[in-house]
Design an enzyme around this catalytic site. Sequence first.
Site, short mmCIF file in Angstrom:
data_model
loop_
_atom_site.label_atom_id
_atom_site.label_comp_id
_atom_site.label_asym_id
_atom_site.label_seq_id
_atom_site.Cartn_x
_atom_site.Cartn_y
_atom_site.Cartn_z
N GLY A 365 -0.96 -1.35 0.03
CA GLY A 365 -0.71 -2.92 -0.64
C GLY A 365 -1.95 -3.43 -1.48
N SER A 366 -1.91 -4.96 -1.05
CA SER A 366 -2.88 -5.49 -2.13
C SER A 366 -4.48 -4.99 -1.86
CB SER A 366 -2.65 -6.87 -2.01
OG SER A 366 -1.47 -7.33 -2.56
N THR A 367 -4.76 -4.20 -1.00
CA THR A 367 -6.07 -3.96 -0.76
C THR A 367 -6.36 -2.82 -2.02
OG1 THR A 367 -5.56 -2.04 0.62
CG2 THR A 367 -6.08 -4.17 1.85
#
Length: 665
Positions: A365-367
Amino acid sequence: MLKASEQDVQKVFTRRALVLAGGKLALIGALGARLYYLQVVEADRYELLSRGNQFNLELLPPVRGRILDRNGVALADNQDNFRVEIVREQTDDVAATLSALRSIIEVPDWDVRRVLKDVKRKRAFVPVTVVENLTREEIARVAVNAPYLPGIRIEVGRSRRYPFADTAVHITGYVAAVSESELTGDPVLELPDFRIGKSGIEKLHDLGMRGTAGRRQVEVNALGRIIRKLPGEDGEPGRDVKLTLDINLQRYATERLSRGNAERLPTEDPRAQLALAQAEPAMRDLYADRQTVLVDAEGKVIEAESGSAVVMDVHTGELRALASAPGYDPNPFNRGLSAKDWEELLTNPRGPLNNKAVSGQYPPGSTFKMLVMLAALESGLAGPDTKFFCPGHLTLGDTRFHCWSRYGHGWLDMKQSIAQSCDVYYYELAKRIGIDRISSIAKRFGLGELTGVDIPGERRGLVPSREWKLATTGVPWQMGETLVAAIGQGFNLATPLQLALMTARLVNGGKAVVPHIEFPNGPPEAAEDMAVDTRHLEAVRVAMSEVVNGPRGTARKIQGSPDDVKIGGKTGTAQVRRITMADRASGAYKEEKPWRFRDHALFVGFGPVEAPRYAVAVVVEHGGGGSSMAAPIGADVLREALRIDPPGPTASGESGAPTPERQDG
């Protein structure tokens, strides 16, 4: 005078008597010759054989080495195993003796049936185990009643013990009986009570932890009965294995991860009683024998969360916590797990047997966006001041790629793109730099490759590339897949350990530390420099600090009080199923979904911001939003690590800490 007929009879009798007498003399002579041969000619040989049969060699199982945490606390050790045995020749009625024993201690029916079968198959003087792993109180009751239990005797052995049970099982692993396929000819493996490592550290260091068996001679009679035991040689105990793990932090991380956003209440609490009364029967059954209950903000009883939390020293790679939930109790494996219990572990949808920290693979995801940011900076195709406008979506051909913020973020620079986790910004960056640069930087920072951690079962995850897709599917790479990969979705997969490693390398100055859990014997080796521009790494670190400490950061709720340690991080929410245009139009994607269809919640973080020492990665399976679920867990675990081991000098000489709606993309 004898008549002629009588004379003939007498002659026949005399001949037969002589033949019979001669036969007897021949037999006696042969017997005598054989006795002379055995007792005189072969006397020395049979004397040697007799002595060999008189004394047998008995192996004594060695004491298995312990598994210790960094402070010397035993995670796996050995304890006395009190067991009750029965000798058939010493009792007139085995069944009656067992019945009398059952009036004193608990003996399951299946154990009784097993004993009655075994005593018939074995010699009368051979003891048969009735029950084992008894408490001292139970053994005391048996000892007091010994005069009324003919044939019963008490023996003491050694068995493996895991005092922290499910908290550390995915690290320690467990031991169990040797299977036929594992026999190598070593006689020690055939000892009835001998156990070998089957998973985790127990398996990885099994040979060293076994030790060396002792030996002693026992004198036996012709039937094999032991007459006496003679002094022998003591064996060498197995070596201990010391880990970098801190069991206090491990326990905290496991409990905090399992609790999620719920409150753990004693079962007697009125709120818990009310929640249980309103719960479904299956949920009441789940908490039937437990002393605490998890109750969410709405007053509902919920099941414990599942996932993983990893804490790593960013300068040395030491793993201080490696939590995986749910776990399981390894102690029954030592005694022999029932088929029913094994089946329950295998079929549990939350995967308690899986060490999710090293083998759980999830879309990051956005990590993942920090790596795209760094790839853009390193390529020179974008800088900290590069701005893009986010209207809530980006159109590529006839496909629309949405931002998590339906109405968009407006104009953003690079730092705010991380702070507010704007998907459209990273779609635009991905179009500029391409998948090859993204894939290259991701692998350099530990994704898509084995980290080399010293724990069995690690999986490598996946960082897609043009070559990989063509070789795997036979279909060329598409630009739309680059956009999806830039926000950590699509083919991307990472383990929680890889995410912690990525974070450590981002904030430690670009040092290629390698994660490890075995405590080093000497000073750690200096990590290789990754040759990344430190100004670019500093820009990433500042942006991650803005996520938590900025006024519009997606994790601003975990900022804490002014007295709390200042931390940085990045939230992530990974979809497990695609949101269609119809779902968006109807708003169905916001409705409550079954557990297995909910998004994964992720958070990576570091602290302190000024001088990073620890990195944390949290993945809550189907936990919903990263900012609402994973970030509070990660912040609490990170601050607990810094509380247990306050800031001080690091190995590198820097100051640091020692050894309701989706809100982001």
